[in-house]
Every structure is written in C-alpha cells, then in structure tokens.
Design an enzyme around this catalytic site. Structure first.
Site, PDB file in Angstrom:
ATOM      1  N   GLY A  91       9.841   1.823  12.414  1.00 19.76           N
ATOM      2  CA  GLY A  91       8.793   1.897  12.913  1.00 19.76           C
ATOM      3  C   GLY A  91       7.806   0.874  12.436  1.00 19.76           C
ATOM      4  N   GLY A  93       3.037   0.320  12.146  1.00 16.41           N
ATOM      5  CA  GLY A  93       1.633   1.091  12.132  1.00 16.41           C
ATOM      6  C   GLY A  93       0.737  -0.053  11.560  1.00 16.41           C
ATOM      7  N   GLY A  96       1.908  -1.907   8.411  1.00 18.33           N
ATOM      8  CA  GLY A  96       3.054  -2.913   8.742  1.00 18.33           C
ATOM      9  C   GLY A  96       4.068  -2.531   9.200  1.00 18.33           C
ATOM     10  N   ASP A 206      -4.952   9.659   1.366  1.00 17.34           N
ATOM     11  CA  ASP A 206      -4.697   9.841   2.787  1.00 17.34           C
ATOM     12  C   ASP A 206      -3.603  10.875   2.940  1.00 17.34           C
ATOM     13  OD1 ASP A 206      -4.849   9.440   5.550  1.00 17.34           O
ATOM     14  OD2 ASP A 206      -3.366   7.897   5.539  1.00 17.34           O
TER      15      ASP A 206
END
Length: 963
Positions: A91, A93, A96, A206
C-alpha cells in the site's frame, strides 16, 4: 520509479478496477497510451484476485488477506534493503509506501515502510526520526504492532515493522456496529495497548479504527481475535498531522505537540488537537472514546459534511447519545461519556481506569431504569405514560397528551467558531503564490517551484502531505472545477485542465496570458472564463475545448480576474484603467454594471465579496441574487505587508474555508557574490521593488511601498540611496499612485520611470535626482497596460520600454515621439540595452514559454534565443560581455558573449539560487561594476517561504473596522 509515477499507477489501477473485467484491456490501451511499462505495472496489480479499492489507504503493516503470497509488481520488487528483500507491494499513503519483505537473517516476513523522499532529504529530521524510532521500538506488547528497526540504503530510509494480517476495525465497522460483547472485547485490548505506551511516555496521536487490526479474525471478535494497534507515535515522528507548520518540533516522542501544529484524523481529534494546543495521553483517551462510541453504534460521535463542520462539532456540540443502543450497560455508557468530555481536566485521566471499568461491565445487565434511558442518560418522565393512558384514544385526550408532551424547542445551535491554522508550503518550494481552495473546502492547490520544476501541488486542506500533479510543468494561476475533481491552469501559452485521477492534462485552447492578470473560473455547465490573454477582454470557452469567445469589450481597458457567482451565469471581473472597478456581467444577457472601485481581484463567498484594500484583507456583504452591496466592508485578516500587489494572495470557498498567504516581514536589500554568498545589506527591511544602480555604482534608485496615514492608499514611490554614505533613503516622488521601474541616465543625474497617476494615462516620466519636477516624455502616447519597464541607452540617445506586449523606442532628441521597435503577435517585454548600445536583450513568449532573446539595436533583423527552459528579468554586466537572467526556479543564470561582430552566446550556466518572483515586477535585481549582485532577500524565517493560513468558518471571526 518516482513517487508521482507510483501515484499514477495507483490512480489508473483504481479506475480500471471499477470497470467490468472485460473492458479493462481496452481502457488500459487508451489510458497508458503505448507506455508498456506503465501498463505492465497496472496489470500486475490487477492480477491480485479480489483486490480491495482501499488497499492503498491501509496503515503501515496491515496486510489485506488477499495479499498473503509472494507477488511481484512495482519496481521495488526484489530490491535489497539491509537484510530484507522486498517481495510485494502492500500500500501507500501520506507516510510512505509499504511493501511485504523477507527477513533473510531470521527467515520471517515483515512490512517495510519506505519513507517519503522529502522527509529523508532533511538530515536533521532523519536523525530525529531515528532517535524517536528507537524509543518506539521499545514498545513490546501483544496488542501493539512492533517496530523492528530502521534501515538506510541507496538514499532510501525504511521503517521495518511487524507484518500483521487481517482486516482493520474500520473494515469491520463498514458492515455495521459490533455487539456490546465484541465492543468491550476490542476496547479492552486497545486500552491495554494504550496503557503500555503511555507508561513509556508515548502518545499515539492518531488512534482510529483504520489503525486497529483484528488479527486472526472470526465472525465474533470477542472470543479469539487479537487486536493489534498500529502506527504508534508515527503521526508525531513523521510530522504527518493534518496540519504541519514550518517549524520542526525537536522534542522526542511523548513530548507535547508544539503550539500551532495539529496532528490527527479530524473525526477522532480531541478539542485540544483541533485547537493546535499541547496534547498529552488524554487526547488518546478522547479518540478511544470516539472509537468505543462508533463500535457500539456504527456512527462517529462527531462528523459533519465538511471538515469545518466536523471540527465545529468537536469543539461545540455533544454526541447524539441516542445513537447508542438502548441496551448499552450504564457503566459502559458512563465510560464513553467520561472519555468524550471536552474539558480535558474533567476527562478520564488514565486509560488504566478505562481498563478497570471495562472489566466491571456487566454484559447481562440492561440499560438503566429498565430500558427507559434516553439520549442524555436521564430518565424518561414517568408521567408521559400516565398522560397517554389518560387520553383513552379520544380526540380530546390526544390533544391533552400533546400539550403535556410538548417540550420547549431546543435553542439554535451556536455558529461554529472560526478555527485557524497554517499549512506549510510543498517541501523545498522556492516560489509558490498562486493557490486556490476547492469549492468544497477540502483541498488546496498551489503552483510551486520545487527542485527546479514549476508544477501544481495538491493536498487536503487538513491533510498530511502535498502531492505533485503530473503533467503540469510551468503551471500558474490554478482554479477548480465545480465538482472538485479537476483543475484548470495556464502553462506554456495554453489553457489546460487536469483531472486528479491521473489522466494527462487536456489542452483547452492556446492563450498567451501575461503577468499577474491571468485568472480563470469554471461553472457547472462546463464553461470556463479566463483573462490575461495579451491584455484582451474576458473570454469564455467550453472546458471540452473550442475557440475562445470574448465576453467584454476590453478595447480601451484591461479586463481581468473573472469569477462566477453561484448562479453560474453572472460573473465578477475587474476593469483596470485609470481606476480599478468591479463589474458584474452575464453569459446570457448584455448586463454589465459597475459595483464599485476595488484595488485587487474580487471573489464571492458566503454572502460576501472578498478583496484587498490598502493591504488589508476585507469582506463586504453582497447579495448575489440582486448583485448589490448590502453593507460596509470589514477587516478579516491582518495587514499583508504587500500593499499594492494587483492580485491579492487569498482564496475562499463556498464551504466557509479561507486561505491567505501569511504576512510578510519585509525584504532586505542585500549584496551577494557570484556564488550567492551574502556580502552586506543596505538600509532597513521594507517593501522594495525595481532596483536600478547608477553606472558608477554610487547611487541606487528603488521603488518602495509608502503607507501614508489617514485614508490615502498605500502605493509605490521612487526613492534613492547614496551608497557611499550611511543613512536613510531619500524620497524622489510623492504621487498618490504607483511610481515604479526607475532607470538611471548614463551620467546618473536623472531617472526615467513609469507612473499611472490617478486620472491620467500611463506614461513615462523623467526627473533629476536633485529637486526637479517630474516631466512626462511620451506626449500623445497612451496605454492602459501596466509595466513600461524603461531602460536608458549608454549614449543617452534612447529610451526603450514595453507597452501592449510590444517593444518601443523613444529618441530623446527631435520630436521625441516613440516608434515601434518590435511589434509581433507575441508578447515582448522588459528590454535591456547592452552597454555598447549595439544589442538589446528582452523577454518573449514566441516559443510558447517566456525566454530571453537578443537582437541588434537600434536597427537590424534576426534574434538569438539565449535561455533554455525559461528566462526572465534580463540584465547586462557592466562590460557588456555577460547577460544574466532568472530561471523559472529562481536560479540566477549567466550567458557569456563570445567574440566580436555577430552575436554568439555560450551555454547558460547556473550561478546561485534566489527566491525572486518569476512572475513579479521589473528589475528584480541589479548588477554592480565589480560583479556583485544586489537583490532583495525575505526577512521572515531566514528566507523560508511563508505558510498559507487557513481559516475554517471565517464568517464567524469577530468584526472589526479597518484602522
């Protein structure tokens, strides 16, 4: 493969995935346009059966269950980083790209996160990250995704993470709420993970369902699922909050967030995060409460249609407690309420207490008072049932029940408070000034020069990082489509549009827009308005292409900066002549009326006209339906310190989002060497423009912004410095409007300059340095165009200047009437005569982009292009053997004149980098006899580009009058 190429692969992959499998081959044939490598990489991703469209959004270390084998794909495959071999993509984002890798030493599989190049290029940040990563690696807990270490190889910095398989909690919640038992089971393990981290002083910052993996998932999560919390501390460590300011926070993980920095995901941000205040472990407790609420109800406790709505709800409103299931145990409901208290002093202080409360939850108990608990947690009034029984079904009884049941209407929700924060420029930006907020307020686009390339960059208004938009080299003056999915812009003599899905830009039409007068606006019918085309009228054209159609006369004035009103038919634009006035016109009728006098471009948003007046950002109530001003203007932002820029540095969206370039701290006149080394300064910081040195190097003439008291508008006047004596500059002109672009006569006793004094046409003037009046020199010559940029020949015989996109020469003897020197269908401007008087260097866009050319002077044919890849602001060395100009990225360039006779030039070479405005005014630097350069250097933040200030709900800002 560059990060932009990887994003292109991702975009095309998602678009192909949305099509039926039988149509994908034809789609790839079209969109890849013969690029076999691009097509192969997309097809390799499509080969994964059942790929989820969200796989590129997963957090570090999350492995979708369909990617458990060894698969090749992107160019990183089989690459060696330390003892790890990359085997498959997982993946990408804002923090990175993530890959599956094999640990060759221990024989296990891991996740490798390749950090962004703009992060790793900063040695100090990289060292700080390594220190903090070591602290994060000490988190050894069964419910925390482990960090194994940091590897560096071939300019790549990679984070080595535990490979975690399974869906995220966000995936599970997309199917609906969890049972109460499952919610408690997940919450207990998350609380355990947070407690272990908090004990080491590490705050997640987060926490959200997308960062929770249900490892080894089953239908019921309460029995055998192990929760893994990922990305602990990385929002802080990697500086990837929703807003990152320009100052590095040099404290280690676990320290409070620096004031002005916001880290987190909007729906789960604590009130203190939303206000960019320091945070501690209680901000994780807030996010924990948000997740527990969502697990029980499948609804987020704070969520709005726009970002500003979400933040306003966090700061000012309570969750809708009625969303919680009626059978929620009272202790569980109380725990959620304690976690979501806005006052951090009254919020649950320690996640360990939450763990105890979860252990004590009686999963067999019903809600308080036998199921009659209401949203607020209070009891229903028992007399309600009694009244209903008394009614007995009769009409009178029903009316009586209505009277009893009627409750006072809730007070109207308070208007959301304004929220202000800063967005740093793209990493390494030298120049970025053309920016625009999307109509929905969720994104912002800028035209920025980074790493020597001018390009469009886009980021979420409150998102973690910028990304380049491919194919937008040399872009400027971007504007959004009404659906927020495409951007219009001007580049290389063309109006273009580009979609954010990776599709290559589309050329709408040719249009050689000029200076700061370009602008565009796009309505829901696919009509684009634009201005700046060689100082001609406002034009309209369909976004699908065609021939531009003039929408205003523009014969004797400049019509610029069109902006659609909400009906998509009427639009605003500025008419610049002796005064600048705002007009409203229509696509469908000849309506064209004057609204009033304005100093800058004007845009409409939230029932107001926004504009700059005397350097202040103003808002004035405006009825878009009747197209009339309905109230007095108010100040909404502090002084910009750039009082007379023709286009204001601001943008506003209908969604209540305002963006504005942060105020400047001024610039300082600075001497630098040929290598860019600082050699000294002149005077105090100020707003300087248009530098001219006398031939003997003893005197400097410069335009300086003057801010007189009272109601007079700020403006440029000409001042001069005696460089052989210390002291303040002497003012030469005192006019109520702009006097700019001074140039010295050969003996230094006079200057020529351009002025657009109010009530008079633009003209050239001369005056003596010692006390004489200004004398107009262009009798009978009028032009509405800004920027004559005069230059005076060494023998004193000629003045050259530009007007209307052409070059003119004026003999200073005889009838003193100007004659055309170079008049073409292209734009030529900003000319400089060589010291020997035989050559003239100037700018022209005849190649499709602005370059520097040389041709014989005062007569002769044939010209030579001496720049490559763009050039402006040309100047000669005092011996006439060198020409200097500014490249698009701000680099000072040099070209040597080779030999005598016919003009021949060397290959351009770089001297040093500047931040000089590529699209700015005339004479942005000066060259001394001894080879030193005099230029202006920004005072703020040691020359760093200023951030963009964002204001959510700007209409709620306190009203104040202009000082």
């Amino acid at each position: 493969m560059t990060p932009e190429s990887k994003r292109l692969v991702s975009d095309i992959y998602h678009r192909a995935l949305a099509r039926p499998s039988g149509e994908r081959a034809a789609f790839l044939e079209q969109v890849c346009a013969g690029d076999a490598t691009l097509r192969q990489e997309v097809e390799s991703l499509l080969s994964y059966d059942g790929v989820s469209p969200e796989f590129l959004e997963r957090p570090a270390g999350v492995v979708p269950t369909f990617l458990t084998g060894e698969h090749g794909g992107l160019t990183m495959i089989d690459r060696q980083i330390g003892p790890y071999t990359i085997v498959a993509p997982l993946g990408a984002g804002g923090m990175g790209e993530v890959y599956r890798a094999r640990d060759n030493n221990l024989g296990r599989e891991v996740a490798i996160k390749i950090l962004p190049t703009h992060f790793t290029a900063d040695q100090e940040r990289r060292a700080r990250f390594a220190r903090e990563a070591r602290l994060l690696a000490t988190l050894n807990h069964p419910n925390i995704g482990a960090i194994y270490g940091v590897e560096e190889a071939d300019g790549i910095t990679a984070l080595v993470l535990e490979l975690v398989e399974g869906p995220t909690l966000a995936d599970r919640l997309a199917e609906g709420p969890l049972s109460i038992a499952d919610s408690v089971a997940v919450a207990r393990q998350v609380a355990d993970a947070l407690h272990a981290a908090h004990e080491k002083g590490i705050i997640h910052r987060d926490l959200k369902p997308a960062n929770i993996v249900l490892h080894g998932g089953a239908d019921s999560v309460s029995s055998d699922v192990r929760v893994k919390v990922l990305d602990f501390g990385l929002a802080k460590t990697l500086d990837t909050g929703i807003v990152v300011d320009s100052n590095d926070d040099k404290r280690v993980a676990g320290a409070s967030t620096a004031e002005g920095r916001i880290l987190g995901t909007p729906a789960y941000m604590s009130p203190e995060q939303a206000r960019a205040l320091p945070v501690d472990r209680r901000t994780d407790i807030w996010a924990f409460g948000c997740m527990l609420f969502e697990m029980l109800s499948s609804h987020r406790p704070f969520e709005g249609e726009t970002l500003s709505d979400t933040v306003a709800r966090i700061l000012e409103r309570e969750p809708d407690w009625s969303k919680l299931p009626r059978d929620t145990p009272p202790a569980l409901r109380k725990l959620v309420e304690r976690c979501l208290r806005k006052d951090v002093r009254r919020r649950l202080h320690d996640i360990a207490d939450a763990r105890i409360d979860l252990e004590d939850v009686d999963l067999t108990a019903g809600p308080a008072d036998g199921g009659d608990a209401v949203a607020s947690g209070t009891r229903k009034r028992p007399w309600i049932n009694w009244v209903a029984a008394l009614a007995g079904g009769t009409a009178v009884g029903i009316a009586a029940a209505s009277l009893y049941l009627r409750t006072p209407a809730p007070p109207p929700a308070p208007a959301p408070a304004p929220i202000e924060f800063s967005v740093s420029p793209p990493p390494g930006a030298v120049f970025y000034r053309h920016f625009e907020v999307s109509p929905d307020g969720r994104k912002i686009v800028v035209a920025a020069t980074t790493n020597g390339v001018s390009q469009l960059w886009v980021r979420p208004t409150t998102g973690p990082a910028w990304r380049q938009v491919a194919g937008t080299e040399d872009a400027r003056f971007p504007f959004w489509s009404p659906d927020n999915q495409s951007i219009g812009f001007f580049a290389r003599g063309q109006l273009k549009t580009v979609k954010l899905d990776g599709t290559p830009p589309f050329v709408v039409c040719d249009c050689n827009v000029q200076g700061n007068f370009a602008g565009g606006s796009w309505n829901h019918e696919g009509v684009i308005l634009f201005s700046g085309m060689q100082y001609r009228p406002i034009y309209k054209i369909k976004s699908t292409g065609g021939s531009p159609i003039p929408m205003s006369s523009g014969r004797d004035s400049v019509h610029v900066w069109p902006s659609f009103l909400p009906d998509g038919d009427h639009f605003l634009y500025i008419e610049r002549r002796d005064l600048s006035v705002l007009r409203v016109a229509s696509l469908s009728s000849p309506d064209d009326v004057v609204v009033g006098a304005f100093d800058s471009h004007v845009t409409y948003a939230d029932g107001h006209l926004l504009f700059v007046r005397k350097g202040w950002l103003m808002a004035q109530p405006f009825d878009a339906r009747t197209r009339t001003i309905t109230g007095d203007a108010i100040v909404i932002a502090d002084h910009s310190n750039e009082s007379v820029r023709p286009r204001g540095d601001f943008s506003a969206s209908p969604a209540g989002v305002l963006a504005r370039l942060a105020p400047s701290e001024g610039r300082r006149l600075t001497w630098v060497s040929r290598t860019g080394a600082t050699l000294g300064t002149i005077g105090a910081p100020g707003e300087y423009r248009n530098l001219s040195l006398s031939r003997d190097g003893r005197t400097l003439a410069v335009s300086i912004v003057t801010k007189p008291p009272g109601d007079e508008a700020a403006n440029y006047d000409i001042w001069h410095f005696d460089l052989e004596r210390a002291g303040t500059p002497t003012r030469l002109t005192h006019d109520p409007d702009e006097d700019v672009s001074p140039t010295f006569s050969p003996d230094g006793s006079q200057i020529a300059f351009e002025s657009n004094r109010i009530g008079r046409p633009h003209n050239l003037f001369t005056r003596r340095i010692t006390g004489a009046e200004n004398v107009p020199v262009l009798a009978g010559f009028e032009s509405p165009v800004w920027g004559f940029a005069p230059d005076w020949s060494e023998d004193g015989r000629w003045l050259v200047f530009d007007a209307g996109g052409d070059l003119w020469k004026l003999a200073l003897t005889g009838d003193r009437r100007p004659s055309g020197f170079l008049r073409t269908r292209f734009v030529e401007m900003r000319a400089a005569i060589s010291p020997d008087g035989r050559w003239i260097a100037f700018e022209s866009n005849q190649s499709g982009e602005t370059e520097v050319y040389v041709r014989p002077f005062p007569e002769g044919d044939g010209e030579i292009k001496i720049s490559s890849g763009g050039g402006r602001s040309v100047a000669w060395s005092r011996d006439g053997r060198e020409i200097f100009f500014i490249a698009p990225d701000g680099t000072m360039m040099s070209v040597s004149k080779i030999g005598e006779g016919k003009f021949r030039a060397s290959t351009p070479k770089e001297l040093f980098r500047t931040d000089l405005n590529w699209f700015g005014g005339n004479k942005s630097y000066a060259v001394a006899r001894d080879g030193r350069f005099l230029l202006t250097v920004p005072v703020n933040a040691a020359g760093n580009p200023r951030p963009i200030e964002i204001v959510l709900n700007w209409t709620a800002k306190p009203r104040r009058e202009q000082p």
